[in-house]
Design a protein around this motif. Structure first.
Motif, short mmCIF file in Angstrom:
data_model
loop_
_atom_site.label_atom_id
_atom_site.label_comp_id
_atom_site.label_asym_id
_atom_site.label_seq_id
_atom_site.Cartn_x
_atom_site.Cartn_y
_atom_site.Cartn_z
N ILE A 182 0.85 -1.19 0.00
CA ILE A 182 0.00 0.00 0.00
C ILE A 182 0.88 1.24 0.00
N THR A 183 0.71 2.12 -0.97
CA THR A 183 1.43 3.39 -0.95
C THR A 183 0.55 4.44 -0.28
N GLY A 184 1.20 5.51 0.17
CA GLY A 184 0.45 6.53 0.90
C GLY A 184 -0.15 5.99 2.18
N ALA A 185 0.52 5.01 2.77
CA ALA A 185 -0.07 4.27 3.89
C ALA A 185 0.26 4.85 5.26
N SER A 186 0.93 5.99 5.31
CA SER A 186 1.25 6.58 6.61
C SER A 186 0.14 7.49 7.11
N LYS A 187 -0.85 7.78 6.26
CA LYS A 187 -1.92 8.69 6.67
C LYS A 187 -3.16 8.47 5.79
N GLY A 188 -4.26 9.05 6.22
CA GLY A 188 -5.47 9.08 5.43
C GLY A 188 -6.04 7.72 5.08
N ILE A 189 -6.55 7.60 3.87
CA ILE A 189 -7.16 6.36 3.41
C ILE A 189 -6.15 5.23 3.36
N GLY A 190 -4.90 5.54 2.98
CA GLY A 190 -3.87 4.51 2.95
C GLY A 190 -3.61 3.91 4.32
N ARG A 191 -3.54 4.75 5.33
CA ARG A 191 -3.34 4.27 6.70
C ARG A 191 -4.51 3.40 7.15
N VAL A 249 3.00 -3.92 3.62
CA VAL A 249 4.09 -2.99 3.35
C VAL A 249 3.51 -1.59 3.38
N VAL A 250 3.99 -0.79 4.32
CA VAL A 250 3.51 0.58 4.50
C VAL A 250 4.40 1.50 3.68
N GLY A 251 3.98 1.80 2.46
CA GLY A 251 4.73 2.70 1.62
C GLY A 251 4.47 4.14 2.03
N TYR A 252 5.53 4.95 2.11
CA TYR A 252 5.37 6.36 2.49
C TYR A 252 6.42 7.18 1.76
N ASN A 253 6.22 8.51 1.78
CA ASN A 253 7.17 9.37 1.08
C ASN A 253 8.01 10.20 2.02
N SER A 254 7.38 10.93 2.96
CA SER A 254 8.13 11.96 3.70
C SER A 254 7.97 11.94 5.22
N ASN A 255 7.20 10.99 5.77
CA ASN A 255 6.96 11.00 7.21
C ASN A 255 7.25 9.63 7.81
N PRO A 256 8.53 9.32 8.07
CA PRO A 256 8.87 8.01 8.61
C PRO A 256 8.25 7.73 9.97
N ALA A 276 5.30 8.65 11.11
CA ALA A 276 3.91 8.23 10.91
C ALA A 276 3.85 6.82 10.35
N ALA A 277 4.75 6.49 9.43
CA ALA A 277 4.79 5.15 8.86
C ALA A 277 5.17 4.12 9.92
N ASP A 278 6.14 4.45 10.74
CA ASP A 278 6.56 3.52 11.80
C ASP A 278 5.44 3.31 12.81
N GLU A 279 4.64 4.34 13.06
CA GLU A 279 3.52 4.20 13.98
C GLU A 279 2.51 3.18 13.45
N LYS A 283 4.57 -8.45 11.08
CA LYS A 283 3.63 -8.50 9.96
C LYS A 283 3.67 -7.28 9.06
N ALA A 284 4.49 -6.30 9.40
CA ALA A 284 4.50 -5.07 8.62
C ALA A 284 5.89 -4.48 8.54
N ILE A 285 6.13 -3.75 7.46
CA ILE A 285 7.39 -3.05 7.27
C ILE A 285 7.09 -1.73 6.57
N ALA A 286 7.83 -0.68 6.91
CA ALA A 286 7.70 0.62 6.26
C ALA A 286 8.81 0.79 5.24
N ILE A 287 8.46 1.25 4.03
CA ILE A 287 9.44 1.47 2.98
C ILE A 287 9.20 2.84 2.36
N GLN A 288 10.25 3.65 2.32
CA GLN A 288 10.15 4.98 1.74
C GLN A 288 10.29 4.91 0.22
N ALA A 289 9.45 5.67 -0.49
CA ALA A 289 9.56 5.74 -1.94
C ALA A 289 8.82 6.95 -2.46
#
Length: 245
Positions: free
Chosen positions: A10-19, A33-40, A42-45, A54-60
């Motif tokens: 899932i991209t944009g998964a650190s906030k909003g509908i993606g989260r 996979v918690v895809g995020y761009n600029s807020n590590p 929030a993604a780690d949370e 069961k989850a990992i955060a990846i910046q892209a």
């Protein structure tokens, strides 16, 4: 609608509908996979809430094909495959035809159209029969009340709806379904930062349910399209707006 053992990217998964989608699919049993761009942070949370097993955060940056490729490769390194692909990352700039700059137009299409397109291209080779792709559009594509400032945004989301329609025919031979969820007004940071209190009250009153959508309302519909219960649904755009349009 159990997703036990499935792998969701899932991209944009650190906030909003993606989260909300990441949390809902994880609740149904998926690895995420918690895809995020600029807020590590929030993604780690989100990862911590799901569980680091069961989850990992990846910046892209999903507007960059090289970073999209890396995102998919890191997903495969961690989980071995992709079963559910939900590109939620998106931007919305409100400008009329006259106000729109080439830079703003290119950035919106890079994130909203190019990103999902090439994410699908890179992920599909790692997706087997029974996999699901759920893209994101907007109810504004079908709303007669849309105002001129949404021109570039709705243009990009119209492209996503056509991508859904035609891509579903391409990947059906692999047993992959492709659908699109088109939310109405939903209480995300992206949406709320552009709305006045007067506009929000108007939107609430215009909805037969007397409110705007919550991110969980949209995530629940995405979860259905990620489940085997939607196995005979593909190439469709589902407008999730509480009957507003």
């Amino acid at each position: 609608m159990s997703l036990i053992g499935k792998v969701a990217l899932i991209t944009g998964a650190s906030k909003g509908i993606g989260r909300a989608t990441a949390l809902r699919l994880a609740k149904d049993g998926a690895n995420v996979v918690v895809g995020y761009n600029s807020n590590p942070a929030a993604a780690d949370e989100v990862v911590n809430q799901i569980g680091t097993d069961k989850a990992i955060a990846i910046q892209a940056d999903v507007g960059d094909v090289d970073e999209i490729t890396s995102l998919v490769e890191q997903t495969i390194q961690r989980f071995g495959r992709i079963d559910l692909l939900v590109p939620c990352a998106g931007i919305m700039t409100l400008t009329t035809l006259e106000q729109t700059t080439e830079e703003a137009y290119d950035k919106m299409f890079a994130i909203n159209v190019k990103g999902p397109f090439f994410l699908c291209q890179k992920a599909v080779p790692h997706m087997g029969p029974g996999s699901h792709i759920v893209l994101l559009s907007t109810t504004l594509c079908a709303a007669s009340t849309v105002t001129p400032v949404y021109l570039p945004y709705v243009t990009s989301k119209g492209a996503v709806e056509q991508m859904t329609r035609v891509l579903s025919k391409d990947v059906a031979r692999k047993g992959i379904s492709v659908n699109c969820v088109a939310p109405g007004p939903t209480a995300t940071d992206l949406f709320m930062r552009n709305q006045s209190e007067q506009t929000l009250n108007f939107l609430k009153n215009a909805n037969p349910n007397g409110r705007i959508g919550e991110t969980e309302d949209i995530a629940d519909s995405i979860a259905f399209l990620c489940s085997s219960d939607s196995r005979w649904v593909t190439g469709q755009t589902l407008r999730v707006n509480g009957g507003m349009a």
